[in-house]
Scaffold this active site. Structure first.
Site, PDB file in Angstrom:
ATOM      1  N   ASP A 145      13.672  -2.304  -6.009  1.00 54.28           N
ATOM      2  CA  ASP A 145      14.153  -3.215  -4.954  1.00 54.28           C
ATOM      3  C   ASP A 145      14.759  -4.426  -5.657  1.00 54.28           C
ATOM      4  OD1 ASP A 145      13.112  -1.592  -2.834  1.00 54.28           O
ATOM      5  OD2 ASP A 145      11.137  -2.288  -3.428  1.00 54.28           O
ATOM      6  N   HIS A 195       4.277   1.819  -8.358  1.00 54.80           N
ATOM      7  CA  HIS A 195       3.346   0.685  -8.228  1.00 54.80           C
ATOM      8  C   HIS A 195       2.362   0.658  -9.399  1.00 54.80           C
ATOM      9  CE1 HIS A 195       4.293   1.443  -3.834  1.00 54.80           C
ATOM     10  NE2 HIS A 195       4.527   0.139  -3.924  1.00 54.80           N
ATOM     11  N   GLY A 226       0.820  -1.213   0.000  1.00 58.83           N
ATOM     12  CA  GLY A 226       0.000   0.000   0.000  1.00 58.83           C
ATOM     13  C   GLY A 226       0.847   1.255   0.000  1.00 58.83           C
ATOM     14  N   GLU A 246       3.479   6.209  -8.159  1.00 60.13           N
ATOM     15  CA  GLU A 246       3.493   5.972  -9.606  1.00 60.13           C
ATOM     16  C   GLU A 246       4.231   4.671  -9.976  1.00 60.13           C
ATOM     17  OE1 GLU A 246       1.749   7.247 -11.989  1.00 60.13           O
ATOM     18  OE2 GLU A 246       2.845   6.029 -13.445  1.00 60.13           O
TER      19      GLU A 246
HETATM   20  O1  PAF Z   1       8.059  -4.598  -1.998  1.00 55.12           O
HETATM   21  C1  PAF Z   1       7.125  -4.628  -1.169  1.00 55.12           C
HETATM   22  O2  PAF Z   1       6.262  -3.755  -1.132  1.00 55.12           O
HETATM   23  C2  PAF Z   1       7.043  -5.784  -0.181  1.00 55.12           C
HETATM   24  O3  PAF Z   1       8.300  -6.204   0.227  1.00 55.12           O
HETATM   25  C3  PAF Z   1       6.205  -6.973  -0.702  1.00 55.12           C
HETATM   26  C4  PAF Z   1       6.865  -7.617  -1.911  1.00 55.12           C
HETATM   27  C5  PAF Z   1       4.818  -6.514  -1.073  1.00 55.12           C
HETATM   28  C6  PAF Z   1       6.087  -8.043   0.381  1.00 55.12           C
HETATM   29  O4  PAF Z   1       5.479  -7.550   1.536  1.00 55.12           O
END
Ligand code: PAF
Length: 158
Positions: free
Chosen positions: A147, A33, A27, A31
């Site tokens: 990441d 995501h 959550g 942008e």
């Molecule tokens: O990258 C993230 O937001 C989190 O590490 C994930 C992959 C949703 C796992 O909680």
């Protein structure tokens, strides 16, 4: 966009495994995501996003309780990016009992770089992502390259 909070509702809507593209998130969307949701759409499958703030990937000094929870705004953003289903379970749904069994990634990959400074972080990530994969049963999942180590750890887990 439909918002579901239980695994049972998710199964009712997507009874067959391998019929969706999946974007897991915690959550507080931005942008980056939304671009993952758009990429997921390219697979021509219903897109499922999840929002779950995963306690297991927070160290005691990292403030799990203060992580921003912005569900109403996140729903609007996901909807506008073309997400079909939001899976937003609460903690009891995903961790009905204290999660003593965990997915421990290879330390050669998960114990270096960020993993070196955040011991247990990638174990928390792998444990929840494995669970989410079991709930959603996607045929494809989309993770950001921001990441990058997380992407590599999850790719190897898969
Ligand atoms: O990258 C993230 O937001 C989190 O590490 C994930 C992959 C949703 C796992 O909680």
């Amino acid at each position: 966009m439909k918002t579901l909070h239980t695994i049972a509702d998710l199964r009712a809507l997507l009874p067959e495994a391998g019929t969706c593209a999946f974007v897991p998130t915690m959550g507080n969307l931005h942008e980056g995501h939304l671009s993952l949701v758009r990429q997921a759409r390219n697979h021509g499958l219903p897109v499922v996003a999840s929002i779950f703030v995963n306690r297991l990937q927070f160290a005691p000094h990292e403030d799990f309780d203060r992580y921003p929870r912005t569900l109403a705004r996140d729903c609007e953003l996901l909807d506008s990016a073309g997400c079909d289903i939001l899976f937003a379970p609460d903690e009891r749904e995903l961790y009905p009992q204290p999660q003593s069994y965990k997915v421990t990634p290879d330390p050669a990959l998960a114990g270096i770089l960020e993993g070196h400074f955040r011991p247990g972080f990638f174990t928390g990530v792998c444990t929840v992502v494995m669970k989410l994969f079991g709930c959603v049963r996607p045929s494809v999942a989309v993770f950001g390259k921001k990441d990058y180590q997380q992407l590599m750890v999850i790719r190897r887990m898969v």
